[in-house]
Motif scaffolding. Structure first.
Motif, PDB file in Angstrom:
ATOM      1  N   MET A 290       0.899  -1.070  -0.212  1.00 52.86           N
ATOM      2  CA  MET A 290       0.036   0.047  -0.160  1.00 52.86           C
ATOM      3  C   MET A 290       0.909   1.121  -0.041  1.00 52.86           C
ATOM      4  O   MET A 290       0.666   2.161  -0.727  1.00 52.86           O
ATOM      5  N   GLU A 291       1.876   1.283   0.783  1.00 51.76           N
ATOM      6  CA  GLU A 291       2.753   2.385   1.094  1.00 51.76           C
ATOM      7  C   GLU A 291       3.451   2.504  -0.609  1.00 51.76           C
ATOM      8  O   GLU A 291       3.580   3.808  -1.061  1.00 51.76           O
ATOM      9  N   GLU A 292       4.249   1.390  -1.150  1.00 56.41           N
ATOM     10  CA  GLU A 292       4.480   1.706  -2.470  1.00 56.41           C
ATOM     11  C   GLU A 292       3.623   2.265  -3.720  1.00 56.41           C
ATOM     12  O   GLU A 292       3.977   3.104  -4.171  1.00 56.41           O
ATOM     13  N   LEU A 293       2.347   1.923  -3.427  1.00 61.42           N
ATOM     14  CA  LEU A 293       1.289   2.197  -4.257  1.00 61.42           C
ATOM     15  C   LEU A 293       0.718   3.569  -4.010  1.00 61.42           C
ATOM     16  O   LEU A 293       0.757   4.437  -4.920  1.00 61.42           O
ATOM     17  N   MET A 294       0.947   4.153  -3.050  1.00 60.72           N
ATOM     18  CA  MET A 294       0.602   5.528  -2.528  1.00 60.72           C
ATOM     19  C   MET A 294       1.520   6.446  -2.963  1.00 60.72           C
ATOM     20  O   MET A 294       1.293   7.796  -3.099  1.00 60.72           O
ATOM     21  N   THR A 304      -4.598  11.159   0.968  1.00 56.98           N
ATOM     22  CA  THR A 304      -5.750  10.434   0.930  1.00 56.98           C
ATOM     23  C   THR A 304      -5.707   9.015   2.011  1.00 56.98           C
ATOM     24  O   THR A 304      -6.900   8.865   2.696  1.00 56.98           O
ATOM     25  N   PHE A 305      -4.883   8.323   1.785  1.00 58.88           N
ATOM     26  CA  PHE A 305      -4.699   7.144   2.479  1.00 58.88           C
ATOM     27  C   PHE A 305      -3.588   6.822   3.861  1.00 58.88           C
ATOM     28  O   PHE A 305      -3.850   5.944   4.426  1.00 58.88           O
ATOM     29  N   ILE A 306      -3.003   7.911   3.921  1.00 57.40           N
ATOM     30  CA  ILE A 306      -2.018   7.829   5.009  1.00 57.40           C
ATOM     31  C   ILE A 306      -2.349   7.442   6.377  1.00 57.40           C
ATOM     32  O   ILE A 306      -2.044   6.636   6.799  1.00 57.40           O
ATOM     33  N   LEU A 307      -3.774   8.085   6.733  1.00 61.12           N
ATOM     34  CA  LEU A 307      -4.059   7.800   8.055  1.00 61.12           C
ATOM     35  C   LEU A 307      -4.766   6.394   8.246  1.00 61.12           C
ATOM     36  O   LEU A 307      -4.500   5.710   9.137  1.00 61.12           O
ATOM     37  N   LYS A 308      -5.212   5.849   7.169  1.00 60.02           N
ATOM     38  CA  LYS A 308      -5.715   4.475   7.032  1.00 60.02           C
ATOM     39  C   LYS A 308      -4.582   3.465   7.198  1.00 60.02           C
ATOM     40  O   LYS A 308      -4.570   2.320   7.853  1.00 60.02           O
TER      41      LYS A 308
END
Length: 498
Positions: A290-294, A304-308
């Protein structure tokens, strides 16, 4: 004012500089104050009156409101242009191909026109752009009688298949919206609804064929529907195989870069499902993915996704005996400003749990002091499940610090507000746990009795810890720990591993 600031707060430093350059190019006069207004609104401490005073030396004036309106319109233009550059470059390129081909078709340059349309078709098919593909097939079919090299029947078949795919995507979009509305009614309004019967009813209205030809968006919506069901029923163990096999299909597709938002969200769903099923190391593997995709596409979806991402990451660390890592991760995150209120509340509640398990009750109480709004406010922001967890944590904390007044006050309030609801959603065990917590609080010595220990086992009878919700186990661990008089955190980890 609030709408303007909410947009500006989402801007990175790079976006801010780009927008200022955009305004400089747009401004025709040197005395325009829009750049100054934008810079002032980027300062969190300044309110509307302070900004107006700095711009016009008064607290309120029509010129200031007119300037705000112009800045808002400029923000819309900038955002639209940025999206065209970042997201829709493929769409725009295909549209240019279609327009150019139609010009050549009118000029009867069929070889050139169909060559261009072939390029447009390949690009649109790669990115699952069904409406644009329909336009391409429509154009190809229209001029096919004038171009003998074209197989008309093949084109017609392609268009029919494309329409089916488009219709499926539309159907999934409707199903997703209907089920999300039901979930919102359950989670954010606290209404009791038989979700499973609603799910069957909605799906019965549509005949869906799920296969590898689905778009990223469609697969995302399918997985989200399945995840909604697991969220409501807490039966994440039932969805894992479906989620994982669906993602294997999804990773073989070519348009990952185009539909990056949906891929990130799917990986988050997988990581969360694996965590809820207590497969922590596997969950962390997907957190890394997920981190790589972000970080792809210049980190366009990072905020958008960092907190999740951090929430699931920290929870995994906590349950693999890396609690200090989890605590530091969440502590560092909540110090920063974020727009994702629901995830921010989840992080605070998780931190409260970490401190409580660590027996750092002073810090746990400090986190609890941040929840100063009413239950109804938090139901609307984070859902009733979050509120129930918060209330349970609060009751246990006051039991630990032996605050009689607050313990009995919160206990009475919880029973009054949520007894009926918990019974209706078949979660009466939570009420049973609270009863045992009250019995222990009144007479701590009973925790050492065999009868008390046996009763606790009976409270979980019929459900293995493998299938039990991880947060329910964490609550149960507090009661079990009172019977063994050991370290709460270690008791929790041992119970989850058993």
């Amino acid at each position: 004012m609030i709408a303007l600031k909410s947009i500006i707060d989402t801007f990175s430093k790079e976006d801010q500089q780009k927008f200022i350059t955009f305004l400089q190019e747009k401004n025709k006069r040197r005395d325009t104050k829009n750049i100054q207004l934008f810079k002032l609104m980027s300062i969190p401490e300044l309110d509307s009156k302070s900004i107006c005073r700095q711009l016009y030396e008064v607290d309120h004036c029509n010129a200031y409101h007119a300037l705000r309106k112009r800045l808002f319109n400029a923000l819309i233009d900038f955002t639209a242009n940025k999206n065209l550059e970042d997201e829709n470059s493929v769409d725009m390129q295909i549209i240019k191909y279609i327009l150019a081909s139609r010009t050549y078709l009118l000029q009867k340059n069929y070889d050139i026109a169909y060559n261009i349309l072939d390029k447009a078709e390949r690009l649109a098919d790669e990115h699952s752009l069904f409406p644009i593909l329909n336009e391409i097939y429509h154009t190809k079919i229209q001029y096919a009688p004038n171009y003998p090299k074209i197989d008309l029947e093949t084109l017609i078949l392609k268009q029919k298949n494309n329409r089916k795919q488009h219709q499926l995507e539309d159907q999934l979009n409707i199903i997703y919206a209907k089920l999300k509305l039901i979930l919102n009614t359950i989670s954010y309004k606290g209404e009791v609804i038989d979700f499973e019967s609603q799910l069957k009813s909605v799906l019965a209205d549509y005949k869906l064929v799920l296969n590898e030809s689905l778009s990223f968006k469609s697969l995302y919506q399918i997985l989200t529907i399945v995840n909604i069901s697991a969220l409501v029923t807490s039966r994440y163990f039932e969805i894992e195989n479906f989620v994982m096999s669906s993602y294997r299909i999804l990773k073989e597709k070519k348009e990952t870069d185009k539909q990056l938002f949906y891929q990130i969200h799917i990986v988050y769903i997988i990581a969360n499902a694996l965590f809820r099923n207590k497969k922590f190391e596997a969950s962390l593997t997907y957190i890394n993915e997920m981190e790589e995709l972000m970080r792809l596409k210049k980190g366009i979806y990072y905020k958008t996704f960092i907190l999740k991402k951090i929430l699931v990451e920290a929870l995994n660390y906590n349950f693999i005996d890396k609690q200090e890592t989890a605590i530091k991760l969440v502590e560092a995150t909540i110090k920063k400003k974020h727009q994702d209120i629901e995830s921010l509340l989840d992080l605070h509640l998780s931190l409260l749990m970490f401190y409580f398990q660590k027996a750092d009750f002073a810090k746990a109480k400090w986190v609890l002091s941040k929840f100063y709004h009413t239950d109804q406010y938090y139901i609307e922001k984070a859902g009733i499940d979050w509120v129930i967890k918060k209330n349970l944590a609060e009751i246990l904390l006051y039991a630990e610090i032996a605050d009689d007044d607050l313990f009995y006050s919160r206990l009475k309030s919880f029973r009054r507000k949520y007894t009926s609801y918990l019974k209706e959603i078949d979660q009466s065990r939570i009420l049973t746990f609270i009863n045992y917590a009250e019995r222990y609080y009144k007479r701590p010595e009973i925790a050492k009795s065999k009868a008390f220990a046996k009763a606790l086992v009976m409270a979980l009878e019929g459900t293995s810890t493998q299938k039990e919700d991880i947060f329910v186990i964490s609550f149960y661990a507090w009661l079990k720990n009172k019977a063994t008089d050991k370290n709460l955190y270690k008791t929790t980890l041992k119970l989850i591993k058993s």
